[in-house]
Design a protein around this motif. Structure first.
Motif, PDB file in Angstrom:
ATOM      1  N   ALA A 177      20.443 -45.292  92.351  1.00  0.00           N
ATOM      2  CA  ALA A 177      21.031 -43.960  92.495  1.00  0.00           C
ATOM      3  C   ALA A 177      20.104 -42.971  93.181  1.00  0.00           C
ATOM      4  N   SER A 178      18.863 -43.370  93.468  1.00  0.00           N
ATOM      5  CA  SER A 178      17.901 -42.477  94.125  1.00  0.00           C
ATOM      6  C   SER A 178      17.393 -43.151  95.388  1.00  0.00           C
ATOM      7  N   PRO A 179      18.110 -43.048  96.491  1.00  0.00           N
ATOM      8  CA  PRO A 179      17.701 -43.744  97.716  1.00  0.00           C
ATOM      9  C   PRO A 179      16.441 -43.162  98.340  1.00  0.00           C
ATOM     10  N   SER A 180      16.012 -41.961  97.925  1.00  0.00           N
ATOM     11  CA  SER A 180      14.848 -41.346  98.555  1.00  0.00           C
ATOM     12  C   SER A 180      13.548 -42.021  98.168  1.00  0.00           C
ATOM     13  N   GLY A 181      13.546 -42.833  97.100  1.00  0.00           N
ATOM     14  CA  GLY A 181      12.323 -43.505  96.691  1.00  0.00           C
ATOM     15  C   GLY A 181      11.829 -42.978  95.363  1.00  0.00           C
ATOM     16  N   ILE A 182      10.691 -43.522  94.931  1.00  0.00           N
ATOM     17  CA  ILE A 182      10.161 -43.187  93.612  1.00  0.00           C
ATOM     18  C   ILE A 182       8.898 -42.341  93.695  1.00  0.00           C
ATOM     19  N   ASP A 183       8.503 -41.944  94.886  1.00  0.00           N
ATOM     20  CA  ASP A 183       7.267 -41.177  95.001  1.00  0.00           C
ATOM     21  C   ASP A 183       7.385 -39.823  94.315  1.00  0.00           C
ATOM     22  N   GLU A 184       8.528 -39.161  94.471  1.00  0.00           N
ATOM     23  CA  GLU A 184       8.733 -37.859  93.845  1.00  0.00           C
ATOM     24  C   GLU A 184       9.415 -37.951  92.493  1.00  0.00           C
ATOM     25  N   GLY A 185       9.668 -39.158  92.012  1.00  0.00           N
ATOM     26  CA  GLY A 185      10.318 -39.327  90.727  1.00  0.00           C
ATOM     27  C   GLY A 185      11.811 -39.496  90.859  1.00  0.00           C
ATOM     28  N   LEU A 188      16.702 -38.324  86.179  1.00  0.00           N
ATOM     29  CA  LEU A 188      17.248 -38.980  84.988  1.00  0.00           C
ATOM     30  C   LEU A 188      18.715 -38.639  84.779  1.00  0.00           C
ATOM     31  N   ALA A 189      19.212 -37.615  85.442  1.00  0.00           N
ATOM     32  CA  ALA A 189      20.625 -37.240  85.315  1.00  0.00           C
ATOM     33  C   ALA A 189      21.509 -37.958  86.326  1.00  0.00           C
ATOM     34  N   ALA A 190      20.946 -38.890  87.104  1.00  0.00           N
ATOM     35  CA  ALA A 190      21.717 -39.541  88.163  1.00  0.00           C
ATOM     36  C   ALA A 190      22.805 -40.444  87.609  1.00  0.00           C
ATOM     37  N   LEU A 191      22.655 -40.923  86.352  1.00  0.00           N
ATOM     38  CA  LEU A 191      23.637 -41.837  85.767  1.00  0.00           C
ATOM     39  C   LEU A 191      24.631 -41.123  84.867  1.00  0.00           C
ATOM     40  N   GLY A 192      24.657 -39.803  84.928  1.00  0.00           N
ATOM     41  CA  GLY A 192      25.616 -39.058  84.131  1.00  0.00           C
ATOM     42  C   GLY A 192      25.063 -38.462  82.856  1.00  0.00           C
ATOM     43  N   ASN A 193      23.779 -38.627  82.592  1.00  0.00           N
ATOM     44  CA  ASN A 193      23.165 -38.045  81.399  1.00  0.00           C
ATOM     45  C   ASN A 193      22.780 -36.599  81.718  1.00  0.00           C
ATOM     46  N   LYS A 194      23.697 -35.685  81.462  1.00  0.00           N
ATOM     47  CA  LYS A 194      23.496 -34.292  81.859  1.00  0.00           C
ATOM     48  C   LYS A 194      22.398 -33.606  81.054  1.00  0.00           C
ATOM     49  N   ASP A 195      22.148 -34.069  79.844  1.00  0.00           N
ATOM     50  CA  ASP A 195      21.107 -33.435  79.029  1.00  0.00           C
ATOM     51  C   ASP A 195      19.714 -33.737  79.553  1.00  0.00           C
ATOM     52  N   ALA A 196      19.562 -34.841  80.270  1.00  0.00           N
ATOM     53  CA  ALA A 196      18.256 -35.225  80.800  1.00  0.00           C
ATOM     54  C   ALA A 196      18.109 -34.637  82.199  1.00  0.00           C
ATOM     55  N   SER A 197      17.482 -33.474  82.288  1.00  0.00           N
ATOM     56  CA  SER A 197      17.307 -32.813  83.583  1.00  0.00           C
ATOM     57  C   SER A 197      15.931 -33.062  84.193  1.00  0.00           C
TER      58      SER A 197
END
Length: 577
Positions: A177-185, A188-197
């Motif tokens: 869900a994060s095609p930009s890569g993992i360098d910037e992290g 956590l809300a990409a999978l629908g977990n709105k509480d995890a910002s």
């Protein structure tokens, strides 16, 4: 509070008497192209002091009355002559309001309000596979050692292996869900977990923290501690906190000056003493405050009371209340509406005529428990209590009565967690029920008591032949099942007993209770003071979880049994040992 904008002419603030020359005449005229800051610095000391005085911020009437004597004192001819001859000493002007606001924001920003960085130990992920999404706005960091340990524990059919595989799947979905890569992290809300910002960070470079030379760096725990120390040195602007379920890991971290915490998100309560007991003792002045306007009626052999008062708002549906005074009352709450509650009287199971499979209640809490177990409207019952309080005996007696006598349920299904107290004895031969029989010693013991009669004399049945036939009939209606084969099943019109439920995790408890189909009653038994499962505590046990979550549901009930009734030896041992 910022000061008001400085006036361009002093005459706009104060009224100068006609005989007094204007104050502006004694002030050196500023050049035409003087900036506002230089103009403020070029004012006379008396003028600057006057404008800075607190009187300038008062209402116009008070300011004129307070400042007028000062002007009359300085506006003399001698003072004007001396002021004209002496060079004007520039006085520091008050800082504009726009210059003071950033200072206050910087002061607030000096407080530690930045996002925290939580470094997760492997046992946290294997304990709760959804823990990645439980840290709200804060960021999560996974060391490379944590990923290695997850890979080592992913094989097998145990609960730990399933959790490890679920964490790996969640990480893979976050990556996709994060095609930009993992360098910037990863968000956590990409999978629908709105509480995890927050964001999820991985260890992508080698981090070396300065740890004592005595700690072997080949151990995984020490490598994680080294990562936490290195992150603490890199992240100067926010807190770096290690989260671990391992007590020794947290002790070592704190000994090294690192922040470490337990994983508290799965804790229902911080203190087990605050757990809902299902029983409330009414105060002595209950009838004085709630006795006016009481309505009563009878329906189906039960007497109902509608009372109104301040204590009614604290009642919980299906909670038991009692008053032992001049007008004793034993009832359970049927309905709560603001400061009005409906109470229903109980059936007295302490009397022999109301015995349940030959068993009568020996104390107040046992009477409350039997009222729940025999109530067809109560689909879920949880019983807590120390050893010897009668949890299993009362439940089996109620189950046998409703299976063999009233035919409300077709059979009794009993299961429990197979967690040994001592060393495991190895594999057991036989079928599923034969393998479970060594874990069901409590079932056999209580069946003997029920078959022999409560007093143990055996006079309640027709001799040895009658007891043998009764035992065969009982065994044909009781099935012992293992937790390992519960997924996908649906129980119809069953009396399901979950014994030793304190050793279940909230996820396992959910798996079991959701097996209940139409007409099924689920009873959970346990003692949260005897937890044998690793990483489970009184606050995170599945039994504590369901007691808190089912509180107030009209079709559930809970009782904490207080008094032991096994024997005087068992009662004394429970108190002194």
């Amino acid at each position: 509070m910022p000061l008001p904008k400085l006036p361009t002419r002093p005459a706009t603030l104060i009224s100068v008497p006609p005989e007094t020359p204007p104050v502006a005449a004694a002030r050196p005229r500023a050049p035409a192209k003087t900036t506002p800051a230089r103009a403020a610095a070029g004012r006379a000391p008396a003028q600057a002091a006057l404008l800075e005085s607190p009187a300038a911020t008062q209402p116009a009437q008070e300011s004129q009355a307070a400042v007028q004597p000062q002007l009359e004192g300085i506006a003399t001819p001698a003072a004007r002559t001396a002021r004209a001859k002496a060079p004007a000493t520039p006085a520091p002007a008050p800082a504009p309001a726009a210059a003071r606001k950033p200072r206050s924001r910087a002061h607030n920003a000096g407080k530690n309000t930045a996002k925290k960085l939580f470094v997760l130990d492997t046992n946290v992920l294997m304990h709760d596979p959804t823990s990645l999404f439980r840290f709200e706005e804060h960021d999560v960091y996974l060391p490379m050692v944590t990923l290695e340990e997850l890979d080592l524990h992913k094989k097998g059919m145990s609960e730990v292996a399933r959790n490890a595989r679920q964490v790996s799947r969640s990480l893979d979905q976050l990556m996709s869900a994060s095609p930009s890569g993992i360098d910037e992290g990863l968000s956590l809300a990409a999978l629908g977990n709105k509480d995890a910002s927050g964001r999820l960070h991985f260890q992508t470079t080698a981090l070396h923290g300065n740890l004592p030379a005595d700690l072997p760096m080949g151990k995984a725990d020490n490598q994680i501690l080294g990562v936490v120390r290195a992150l603490q040195d890199l992240e100067k602007t926010r807190d770096v906190v290690l989260v671990s379920k391992d007590i020794n890991m947290r002790l070592k971290a704190r000994a090294l000056g690192l922040s470490a915490e337990d994983y508290f998100n799965d804790h229902v309560l911080e203190d087990s003493d605050l757990l809902y007991t299902g029983v409330l003792q009414l105060p002595e002045n209950f009838w004085n405050k709630h006795g006016k306007g009481v309505e009563s009626w009878q329906q189906g052999g039960t007497t109902y009371y509608r009372v109104t008062g301040p204590l009614c708002s604290q009642f919980v549906v299906n909670q038991f209340v009692y008053f032992e005074g001049p007008m004793p009352l034993y009832a359970h709450v049927k309905e709560v509406n603001g400061k009005t509650a409906v109470l229903a009287t109980l059936r007295d199971y302490t009397h022999g005529k109301n015995n349940v499979w030959g068993i009568t209640a020996r104390n107040r809490e046992q009477n409350f428990a039997l009222n729940l177990l025999m109530n067809p409207e109560c689909d879920f019952v949880s019983l807590l209590g120390q050893a010897g309080t009668g949890k299993t005996l009362l439940t089996l007696a109620a189950g046998l009565t409703q299976v063999l006598e009233t035919k409300r349920y077709t059979e009794i299904i009993m299961t429990r967690v197979t967690v040994p107290v001592g060393e495991d004895i190895g594999f057991l031969p036989g079928t599923e029920e034969e393998k479970m029989l060594p874990w069901m010693g409590a079932l056999e013991d209580n069946l003997d008591v029920l078959n022999m009669g409560e007093d143990g004399s055996g006079n309640n049945h027709g001799g040895d032949w009658g007891r043998a036939a009764t035992m065969d009939l009982i065994r044909s209606r009781i099935k012992v099942k293992s937790l390992n084969f519960m997924r996908g099943r649906t129980f119809l019109n069953k009396f399901l007993i979950i014994d030793e439920a304190q050793n279940l995790t909230p996820k396992q408890m959910k798996t079991l209770i959701t097996r209940a189909g139409p007409g099924t009653k689920v009873v959970c038994l346990g003692n949260i003071a005897q937890i044998d499962t690793p990483y489970l505590t009184e606050g995170s046990s599945g039994l504590t979880f369901v007691v808190d979550r089912f509180k107030g549901w009209p079709h559930s009930g809970h009782i904490t049994l207080q008094r032991g009734e096994r024997s005087r030896l068992a009662d004394y041992a429970g108190d002194v040992l």
